[in-house]
Design an enzyme around this catalytic site. Structure first.
Site, PDB file in Angstrom:
ATOM      1  N   ASP A  64      -9.405 -11.203 -14.996  1.00 41.93           N
ATOM      2  CA  ASP A  64      -8.551 -10.048 -14.746  1.00 41.93           C
ATOM      3  C   ASP A  64      -8.544  -9.835 -13.237  1.00 41.93           C
ATOM      4  O   ASP A  64      -9.579  -9.465 -12.659  1.00 41.93           O
ATOM      5  CB  ASP A  64      -9.103  -8.818 -15.469  1.00 41.93           C
ATOM      6  CG  ASP A  64      -8.298  -7.559 -15.221  1.00 41.93           C
ATOM      7  OD1 ASP A  64      -7.408  -7.562 -14.336  1.00 41.93           O
ATOM      8  OD2 ASP A  64      -8.565  -6.548 -15.898  1.00 41.93           O
ATOM      9  N   VAL A  65      -7.418 -10.069 -12.588  1.00 47.72           N
ATOM     10  CA  VAL A  65      -7.396 -10.042 -11.123  1.00 47.72           C
ATOM     11  C   VAL A  65      -7.660  -8.657 -10.545  1.00 47.72           C
ATOM     12  O   VAL A  65      -7.970  -8.534  -9.356  1.00 47.72           O
ATOM     13  CB  VAL A  65      -6.073 -10.598 -10.557  1.00 47.72           C
ATOM     14  CG1 VAL A  65      -5.910 -12.076 -10.928  1.00 47.72           C
ATOM     15  CG2 VAL A  65      -4.878  -9.785 -11.025  1.00 47.72           C
ATOM     16  N   TYR A 158       7.272   0.039  -8.726  1.00 48.75           N
ATOM     17  CA  TYR A 158       7.302  -1.393  -8.454  1.00 48.75           C
ATOM     18  C   TYR A 158       7.658  -1.651  -6.989  1.00 48.75           C
ATOM     19  O   TYR A 158       7.004  -2.441  -6.310  1.00 48.75           O
ATOM     20  CB  TYR A 158       8.317  -2.063  -9.371  1.00 48.75           C
ATOM     21  CG  TYR A 158       8.532  -3.536  -9.092  1.00 48.75           C
ATOM     22  CD1 TYR A 158       7.655  -4.492  -9.584  1.00 48.75           C
ATOM     23  CD2 TYR A 158       9.625  -3.963  -8.333  1.00 48.75           C
ATOM     24  CE1 TYR A 158       7.851  -5.833  -9.320  1.00 48.75           C
ATOM     25  CE2 TYR A 158       9.831  -5.307  -8.075  1.00 48.75           C
ATOM     26  CZ  TYR A 158       8.944  -6.247  -8.570  1.00 48.75           C
ATOM     27  OH  TYR A 158       9.147  -7.576  -8.300  1.00 48.75           O
ATOM     28  N   LYS A 162       5.309  -3.560  -4.068  1.00 47.63           N
ATOM     29  CA  LYS A 162       5.699  -4.781  -3.371  1.00 47.63           C
ATOM     30  C   LYS A 162       5.856  -4.567  -1.870  1.00 47.63           C
ATOM     31  O   LYS A 162       5.642  -5.484  -1.078  1.00 47.63           O
ATOM     32  CB  LYS A 162       6.992  -5.339  -3.990  1.00 47.63           C
ATOM     33  CG  LYS A 162       6.828  -5.804  -5.431  1.00 47.63           C
ATOM     34  CD  LYS A 162       5.748  -6.880  -5.585  1.00 47.63           C
ATOM     35  CE  LYS A 162       5.725  -7.448  -6.999  1.00 47.63           C
ATOM     36  NZ  LYS A 162       4.713  -8.513  -7.157  1.00 47.63           N
TER      37      LYS A 162
END
Length: 263
Positions: A64-65, A158, A162
């Site tokens: 799980d990053v 989102y 980013k």
């Protein structure tokens, strides 16, 4: 073009499908060995098998990053197996709430997607970059998005995540450059695939009262090249930036969107 990736060790997060699978198989075709990280190792298995059929090693590690400890353990396992890390490509990420304004988005929804899309690459870079430093250099590619370059209404969480990933990329590029490590970002626009065909296209068709074919064409017309990107387009950009052909490129945002964010 031979990208000189044969025998390199590439770590890819989010390799099970879509862009991640295309990136993974692109490295395999170039002869790079692979470490594939994700939470669902069963989903990664078929992609790893395809890579091995091309004659490269492909190690699958559950990770799980967003878990710092899990990333550190994955790096230890990769080094124990291969003895080095040459390339890290951070594909894993999420989209967050769609169709909600910033005022409608909950704090929990905002935190969840920012945590995944920023903390994930932060954790993996911290885990794997030391091996690159020790090995004399490396390449890191983060997969962002064009909504992190122009912003987007109804996609605040989102877009914010980013935009943040771009800052993370540029700061790491400055810090790791003296160790001969390039850090860059690939920013896909809309990518043709299940989400585009099953969610975006029907939504546009319903909004304008047109057919789904017309909706797909309408979306493509937003781009200078008049076509929607594919997973392979994104993979090609990642492979280039992970190669020594891009040795003098670092800290860049590379849109792969047919001409939308930059024009």
């Amino acid at each position: 073009m031979d990208l000189g990736l044969k025998g390199k060790l590439a770590v890819v997060t989010g390799p099970a499908k879509g862009m991640g699978a295309a990136v993974t198989l692109g490295f395999a075709r170039e002869g790079a060995d692979l470490v594939l990280l994700g939470r669902d190792v069963d989903a990664i298995g078929p992609v790893a098998a395809q890579a091995r059929a091309m004659g490269v090693a492909a190690e699958v590690i559950r990770c799980d990053v967003t878990d710092e400890g899990a990333c550190a353990a994955a790096a230890e396992a990769a080094l124990a197996r291969f003895g080095r890390v040459d390339i890290l490509v951070n594909v894993a990420g999420g989209t967050g709430p769609i169709g909600k304004t910033g005022l409608e988005t909950t704090a929990e929804e905002f935190d969840e997607i920012v945590h995944l899309n920023m903390r994930g690459p932060f954790n993996t870079i911290r885990a794997f970059a030391p091996a690159m430093v020790a090995g004399g250099g490396g390449k890191i590619v983060n997969v962002g998005g064009t909504f992190g370059m122009r912003g987007r209404a109804m996609r605040l969480s989102y877009s914010s995540s980013k935009w943040g990933l771009r800052g993370l990329t540029k700061s790491f590029a400055l810090e790791l450059g003296p160790s001969n490590i390039n850090v860059n970002l690939v920013a896909p626009g809309m990518v043709d695939g299940p989400r585009f065909r099953e969610k975006v296209v029907p939504q546009v068709a319903a909004q304008y009262g047109i057919s789904e074919d017309e909706a797909a064409a309408r979306h493509a017309s937003d781009y200078a090249l008049g076509r929607v990107s594919t997973d392979e387009d994104v993979a090609a950009a990642c492979l280039f930036l992970a190669s020594d052909r891009a040795r003098q490129i670092t800290g860049v945002d590379l849109p792969v969107d047919g001409g939308w964010a930059a024009l």
